[in-house]
Design a protein around this motif. Sequence first.
Motif, PDB file in Angstrom:
ATOM      1  N   SER A  43      -4.858   6.791  -3.307  1.00 23.45           N
ATOM      2  CA  SER A  43      -3.640   7.253  -3.660  1.00 23.45           C
ATOM      3  C   SER A  43      -3.649   8.274  -4.768  1.00 23.45           C
ATOM      4  O   SER A  43      -2.753   9.336  -4.624  1.00 23.45           O
ATOM      5  CB  SER A  43      -2.687   6.124  -4.080  1.00 23.45           C
ATOM      6  OG  SER A  43      -3.209   5.601  -5.183  1.00 23.45           O
TER       7      SER A  43
ATOM      8  N   GLY B 107       0.775  -1.275   0.078  1.00 19.25           N
ATOM      9  CA  GLY B 107      -0.018   0.137   0.004  1.00 19.25           C
ATOM     10  C   GLY B 107       0.937   1.235  -0.230  1.00 19.25           C
ATOM     11  O   GLY B 107       0.616   2.282  -0.751  1.00 19.25           O
TER      12      GLY B 107
ATOM     13  N   HIS C 219       0.946   4.257  -3.041  1.00 18.03           N
ATOM     14  CA  HIS C 219       1.057   5.586  -2.930  1.00 18.03           C
ATOM     15  C   HIS C 219       2.282   6.258  -3.281  1.00 18.03           C
ATOM     16  O   HIS C 219       2.181   7.460  -3.900  1.00 18.03           O
ATOM     17  CB  HIS C 219       1.054   5.984  -1.197  1.00 18.03           C
ATOM     18  CG  HIS C 219      -0.564   5.844  -0.853  1.00 18.03           C
ATOM     19  ND1 HIS C 219      -1.260   6.971  -0.479  1.00 18.03           N
ATOM     20  CD2 HIS C 219      -1.230   4.651  -0.424  1.00 18.03           C
ATOM     21  CE1 HIS C 219      -2.565   6.462  -0.275  1.00 18.03           C
ATOM     22  NE2 HIS C 219      -2.753   5.169  -0.060  1.00 18.03           N
TER      23      HIS C 219
ATOM     24  N   ALA D 291      -6.745   1.142  -2.475  1.00 17.76           N
ATOM     25  CA  ALA D 291      -5.832   2.248  -2.299  1.00 17.76           C
ATOM     26  C   ALA D 291      -5.832   2.605  -3.659  1.00 17.76           C
ATOM     27  O   ALA D 291      -5.074   4.021  -3.905  1.00 17.76           O
ATOM     28  CB  ALA D 291      -4.644   1.350  -1.959  1.00 17.76           C
TER      29      ALA D 291
END
Length: 304
Positions: free
Chosen positions: A71, A41, A45, A67
Amino acid sequence: MTEALQTVNRYPDYHRTAARTAIANVVGVAPEWVAVDNGSGSLLHGLARLVIEPGTTAIYGWPSFEAYPASVALAGGSPSPVDLNAEGAMDLAALRDAMGDSTRLVVLCNPNNPTGGFIGIDDLRAFLSSVPDNVLVVLDEAYREFVTAEDVSESIALVHEFENVAIVRTMSKSYGLAGVRAGYVIAQERIALALRRSSVGFALNSVADAAIIAAFSPEGLQIAEERIQRIVAERERFLAALTAAGVSHLPTESNFVFIHGDAAELTKRFEAQGVMSRPFPHAGGVRITIGAPAENDAALAVFN
């Protein structure tokens, strides 16, 4: 990991050199092509921050890992989801059609979470050949080790062939280290170096660092392979039982199965059997992770 606890008064390896080298030796790339962080994760990002800014967009199949839109939004860009194909995999033609001048990021979850759909290497290669060089393509392969349609190493060739491809993998699934929080990226040096330079210093703690090194040792790889084989065997048994019971579900190359139906109702039925499922109402069903045989039997009892 236990040994690493004895020296937690010391800072971990800032450059994560030993962990990156352990991964590189197994995957077959140079350590300079590897970036490591505390979970995939964080890496997702980080990759978004490399290319996304206000006025740019990112496209990805949906439903998929939450995510991705998070992100992109945090980096100041606009998330642009695209429907999956009928088998719960990335619709590559639709993704290509959705790309525009503002597109800077494409994320392909393969196998896809939560549906389990899988795209083979030949189709991926053809898609990547059509993507402009100024677009970063992230292959999220969190569940790649459970794929039986082709060898787990097949996709690494794409990183050698395309400078704008980054493969993200995690230690949470097949390695059983979800609580440790460790993941890695395989990409050409330009991307991997940028990712390392922009990551938070000392974010990977010394226990997680030791876990990666142990997991990529011969002993660690053997343990993971034995675990994968057991899970895949249970997955096939689970799928066969669902088919025999006439339960509608998607094909899967992952360690979970997506079952069609009313998500709220299915969730309650599983809870009555002591089984935790993950509801996806917008996708029309629930996701069940393959566990130990007794756990899988409890889930299957819902349909008896």
